[in-house]
Design a protein around this motif. Structure first.
Motif, PDB file in Angstrom:
ATOM      1  N   VAL A  53    -117.970  26.616  35.268  1.00  0.00           N
ATOM      2  CA  VAL A  53    -118.671  25.423  34.803  1.00  0.00           C
ATOM      3  C   VAL A  53    -117.647  24.549  34.088  1.00  0.00           C
ATOM      4  O   VAL A  53    -116.967  25.020  33.166  1.00  0.00           O
ATOM      5  N   PRO A  54    -117.486  23.296  34.490  1.00  0.00           N
ATOM      6  CA  PRO A  54    -116.480  22.433  33.860  1.00  0.00           C
ATOM      7  C   PRO A  54    -116.759  22.232  32.370  1.00  0.00           C
ATOM      8  O   PRO A  54    -117.916  22.167  31.949  1.00  0.00           O
ATOM      9  N   ASP A  55    -115.707  22.099  31.581  1.00  0.00           N
ATOM     10  CA  ASP A  55    -115.858  21.854  30.148  1.00  0.00           C
ATOM     11  C   ASP A  55    -116.671  20.596  29.866  1.00  0.00           C
ATOM     12  O   ASP A  55    -117.425  20.533  28.904  1.00  0.00           O
ATOM     13  N   LYS A  56    -116.536  19.580  30.723  1.00  0.00           N
ATOM     14  CA  LYS A  56    -117.253  18.318  30.535  1.00  0.00           C
ATOM     15  C   LYS A  56    -118.771  18.521  30.579  1.00  0.00           C
ATOM     16  O   LYS A  56    -119.525  17.742  30.012  1.00  0.00           O
ATOM     17  N   ALA A  57    -119.249  19.578  31.214  1.00  0.00           N
ATOM     18  CA  ALA A  57    -120.685  19.816  31.327  1.00  0.00           C
ATOM     19  C   ALA A  57    -121.347  19.952  29.953  1.00  0.00           C
ATOM     20  O   ALA A  57    -122.512  19.607  29.783  1.00  0.00           O
ATOM     21  N   THR A  78    -122.457  16.508  28.988  1.00  0.00           N
ATOM     22  CA  THR A  78    -123.482  15.858  29.809  1.00  0.00           C
ATOM     23  C   THR A  78    -124.771  16.667  29.902  1.00  0.00           C
ATOM     24  O   THR A  78    -125.817  16.130  30.209  1.00  0.00           O
ATOM     25  N   THR A 121    -125.442  18.976  32.111  1.00  0.00           N
ATOM     26  CA  THR A 121    -125.754  19.429  33.467  1.00  0.00           C
ATOM     27  C   THR A 121    -124.478  19.727  34.243  1.00  0.00           C
ATOM     28  O   THR A 121    -123.401  19.227  33.931  1.00  0.00           O
ATOM     29  N   THR A 122    -124.636  20.535  35.261  1.00  0.00           N
ATOM     30  CA  THR A 122    -123.575  20.747  36.241  1.00  0.00           C
ATOM     31  C   THR A 122    -124.256  20.921  37.590  1.00  0.00           C
ATOM     32  O   THR A 122    -125.469  21.155  37.650  1.00  0.00           O
ATOM     33  N   GLY A 123    -123.515  20.772  38.641  1.00  0.00           N
ATOM     34  CA  GLY A 123    -124.132  20.881  39.955  1.00  0.00           C
ATOM     35  C   GLY A 123    -123.177  21.407  40.997  1.00  0.00           C
ATOM     36  O   GLY A 123    -121.966  21.501  40.781  1.00  0.00           O
ATOM     37  N   THR A 140    -128.704  21.641  40.778  1.00  0.00           N
ATOM     38  CA  THR A 140    -128.273  21.179  39.465  1.00  0.00           C
ATOM     39  C   THR A 140    -128.774  22.169  38.433  1.00  0.00           C
ATOM     40  O   THR A 140    -129.894  22.668  38.543  1.00  0.00           O
ATOM     41  N   VAL A 192    -127.017  22.823  31.244  1.00  0.00           N
ATOM     42  CA  VAL A 192    -125.956  23.498  30.511  1.00  0.00           C
ATOM     43  C   VAL A 192    -126.157  23.211  29.027  1.00  0.00           C
ATOM     44  O   VAL A 192    -126.204  22.055  28.627  1.00  0.00           O
TER      45      VAL A 192
END
Length: 139
Positions: free
Chosen positions: A8-12, A15, A17-19, A38, A41
């Protein structure tokens, strides 16, 4: 059955969410099977400020007298109320310290979101923080 894994990207966390998107292509154009998912997170919290307005004349543009003054707003997530705010004299409101993620924005009263509007993504700085403007129409 297709199994995929990844980080899961750190940026999630900013935001909420991740997808994952997957397209099975046979090298020809169009009609390829696809799937997407989706996931929510847990992450940061942020303030979200913006303006709600009633498109009185139906022109799709925010005019000087169209801010919805002194109205109660709610953010919904899967039908449950997650946050409240009240607008000022010009229709501006701030949802304070709420979890990042995607919500449905509603004005309590006889109004409904204009077509393709009413969704609000709360994103933590440095990726978010800009003001939003949501158009509503008579219910």
């Amino acid at each position: 059955m297709l199994t995929a894994s990844g980080k899961v990207p750190d940026k999630a966390a900013y935001t909420g969410t991740t997808g994952l998107d997957c397209v099975a292509s046979d090298g020809h154009s169009g009609g390829a099977p696809c799937a997407d998912v989706t996931a929510k997170v847990p992450g940061k919290r942020a303030d979200s400020r913006g303006q709600v307005w009633l498109d009185k004349n139906g022109n799709g543009a925010l005019d000087a007298d169209e801010g919805l003054a002194n109205r109660n707003l709610v953010l919904l997530e899967n039908g449950a109320i997650r946050a409240y705010a009240r607008t000022d004299a010009n229709g501006y409101a701030t949802f304070k310290d709420i979890p990042v993620g995607n919500y449905q924005l509603r004005v309590l009263g006889p109004w409904k979101p204009a077509p393709f509007e009413g969704e609000l993504a709360v994103v933590a700085p440095p990726y978010g923080g800009g003001e939003w403007h949501q158009r509503f129409v008579a219910g």
